[in-house]
Design a protein around this motif. Structure first.
Motif, PDB file in Angstrom:
ATOM      1  N   LYS A   1     -42.526 -65.583   1.708  1.00  0.00           N
ATOM      2  CA  LYS A   1     -42.965 -64.172   2.394  1.00  0.00           C
ATOM      3  C   LYS A   1     -42.699 -64.241   3.647  1.00  0.00           C
ATOM      4  O   LYS A   1     -43.472 -64.021   4.559  1.00  0.00           O
TER       5      LYS A   1
ATOM      6  N   ALA B   1     -54.072 -58.251   6.594  1.00  0.00           N
ATOM      7  CA  ALA B   1     -53.333 -59.013   5.489  1.00  0.00           C
ATOM      8  C   ALA B   1     -53.818 -60.490   5.566  1.00  0.00           C
ATOM      9  O   ALA B   1     -53.866 -61.173   4.671  1.00  0.00           O
TER      10      ALA B   1
ATOM     11  N   ASP C   1     -57.390 -60.766   4.110  1.00  0.00           N
ATOM     12  CA  ASP C   1     -57.253 -60.693   2.558  1.00  0.00           C
ATOM     13  C   ASP C   1     -56.738 -61.867   1.849  1.00  0.00           C
ATOM     14  O   ASP C   1     -57.055 -62.436   0.855  1.00  0.00           O
ATOM     15  N   THR C   2     -55.816 -62.410   2.610  1.00  0.00           N
ATOM     16  CA  THR C   2     -55.170 -63.710   2.039  1.00  0.00           C
ATOM     17  C   THR C   2     -56.449 -64.936   2.345  1.00  0.00           C
ATOM     18  O   THR C   2     -56.387 -65.608   1.099  1.00  0.00           O
TER      19      THR C   2
ATOM     20  N   GLU D   1     -58.768 -64.589  -0.582  1.00  0.00           N
ATOM     21  CA  GLU D   1     -58.347 -64.846  -2.006  1.00  0.00           C
ATOM     22  C   GLU D   1     -58.006 -66.646  -1.930  1.00  0.00           C
ATOM     23  O   GLU D   1     -57.539 -66.871  -3.165  1.00  0.00           O
TER      24      GLU D   1
ATOM     25  N   ASN E   1     -50.871 -61.923   2.147  1.00  0.00           N
ATOM     26  CA  ASN E   1     -50.784 -60.790   1.149  1.00  0.00           C
ATOM     27  C   ASN E   1     -50.564 -59.476   2.053  1.00  0.00           C
ATOM     28  O   ASN E   1     -51.409 -58.603   2.095  1.00  0.00           O
TER      29      ASN E   1
ATOM     30  N   GLU F   1     -48.409 -56.777   1.337  1.00  0.00           N
ATOM     31  CA  GLU F   1     -47.863 -55.837   0.682  1.00  0.00           C
ATOM     32  C   GLU F   1     -48.787 -54.605   0.318  1.00  0.00           C
ATOM     33  O   GLU F   1     -48.475 -53.349   0.860  1.00  0.00           O
ATOM     34  N   LYS F   2     -50.050 -54.919   0.321  1.00  0.00           N
ATOM     35  CA  LYS F   2     -50.783 -53.780   0.032  1.00  0.00           C
ATOM     36  C   LYS F   2     -51.461 -53.136   1.387  1.00  0.00           C
ATOM     37  O   LYS F   2     -51.933 -52.084   1.495  1.00  0.00           O
ATOM     38  N   TYR F   3     -50.839 -53.745   2.456  1.00  0.00           N
ATOM     39  CA  TYR F   3     -51.260 -53.361   3.871  1.00  0.00           C
ATOM     40  C   TYR F   3     -50.014 -52.436   4.687  1.00  0.00           C
ATOM     41  O   TYR F   3     -50.108 -52.170   5.740  1.00  0.00           O
TER      42      TYR F   3
ATOM     43  N   ARG G   1     -49.322 -49.712   4.100  1.00  0.00           N
ATOM     44  CA  ARG G   1     -49.465 -48.326   4.357  1.00  0.00           C
ATOM     45  C   ARG G   1     -49.889 -48.222   5.718  1.00  0.00           C
ATOM     46  O   ARG G   1     -50.054 -46.821   6.274  1.00  0.00           O
TER      47      ARG G   1
END
Length: 282
Positions: free
Chosen positions: A15, A257, A260-261, A264, A273, A275-277, A279
């Motif tokens: 990534k 991000a 979140d990473t 997890e 992570n 992608e979901k952020y 927005r």
């Protein structure tokens, strides 16, 4: 729609580089036009990977895009494999860098006090030539040290936070004087006795002022965070936002991000992570 030529590698896992820049620029309303410098099955911190250097292919992009009368609102350079690629980039700039084009150079050469495997003195000399043409430069602390001669080891022996920040600020001011660019030094981890509440931040330096902002730090270095940061800066500037606002946007995005990473338990080598952020960049 504004267009940005993004000159860096494509790594399938990790990534980073193009897989970070393209989605960030896209969600921010900018067309990313990739010019890959290399392709990798996984970014180079993985224990095993396949890589293909595309130095000899880079001029074909310049030639073909010139035939199309292409033009770019921004040019964003990242990971390059060696001095020959910078020579190609300088020729690319001769063709496509215009008065109203924004050039952001992320001088990818190392991190956490260590130079990357492809680094040598010839690459450093050429990188110094490239940054002289830049409008914005986003080195991390290690790269700032390489570009200015500041000792990374000495810097991190400072026990006093003020001495630490003064040394980084002086290096940033030196870089600004030598290039005339706006400088953002990323990944600044100051000395602190509070091990349970560490902070990491970014310092902005231009010809008149400097400022520092920070966010919580979990002590981990994730793949691609520098690429994501630089991409948000470019996307923000393409939208006409001020650089100070761009830095705040990048920090908010990356903090979400990274948290979140961390929650997890994702390995740092795999990247964050983000992608979901995306927005948060709308």
């Amino acid at each position: 729609m504004k267009k940005v030529a993004v000159i860096q590698d494509l790594s399938s896992f990790g990534k980073c580089s193009l897989t970070a820049a393209i989605p960030v620029l896209s969600v921010m309303g900018v067309q990313a036009c990739p010019l890959p410098t290399a392709i990798f099955s996984a970014q180079t911190e993985y224990p095993s990977y396949f890589g293909e250097d595309l130095t000899e292919k880079m001029p074909f992009f310049t030639e073909e895009w010139d035939k199309l009368n292409a033009n770019f609102d921004g040019i964003h350079t990242g990971f390059i494999t060696g001095k020959e690629q910078i020579a190609h980039i300088l020729r690319f700039l001769d063709t496509f860098y215009k008065e109203d084009t924004l050039l952001l150079v992320d001088p990818v050469m190392g991190d956490i006090g260590e130079a990357y495997q492809n680094f040598d003195e010839d690459l450093l000399a050429q990188m110094k030539e490239l940054i002289k043409q830049a409008d914005v430069i986003t080195p991390n602390v290690t790269e700032c040290c390489l570009l200015t001669g500041l000792s990374y080891g000495r810097l991190h022996r400072y026990k006093n936070e003020n001495d630490f920040f003064k040394a980084i600020q002086e290096a940033g001011q030196q870089l600004q004087r030598e290039t005339g660019a706006q400088i953002i030094i990323t990944g600044i981890d100051p000395p602190s006795s509070l091990t349970d509440s560490r902070l990491i931040g970014n310092m902005y330096v231009d010809g008149e002022r400097s400022f520092y902002s920070s966010v919580p730090f979990n002590g981990k270095s994730y793949s691609g965070t520098g690429d994501l940061f630089a991409s948000v800066i470019m996307g923000s500037l393409m939208r006409g936002e001020k650089l100070t606002q761009a830095i705040q946007t990048a920090e908010t995005f990356l903090t979400a991000a990274i948290q979140d990473t961390d929650a997890e338990g994702t390995p740092a080598v795999a990247g964050v992570n983000f992608e979901k952020y995306l927005r948060l960049l709308l």
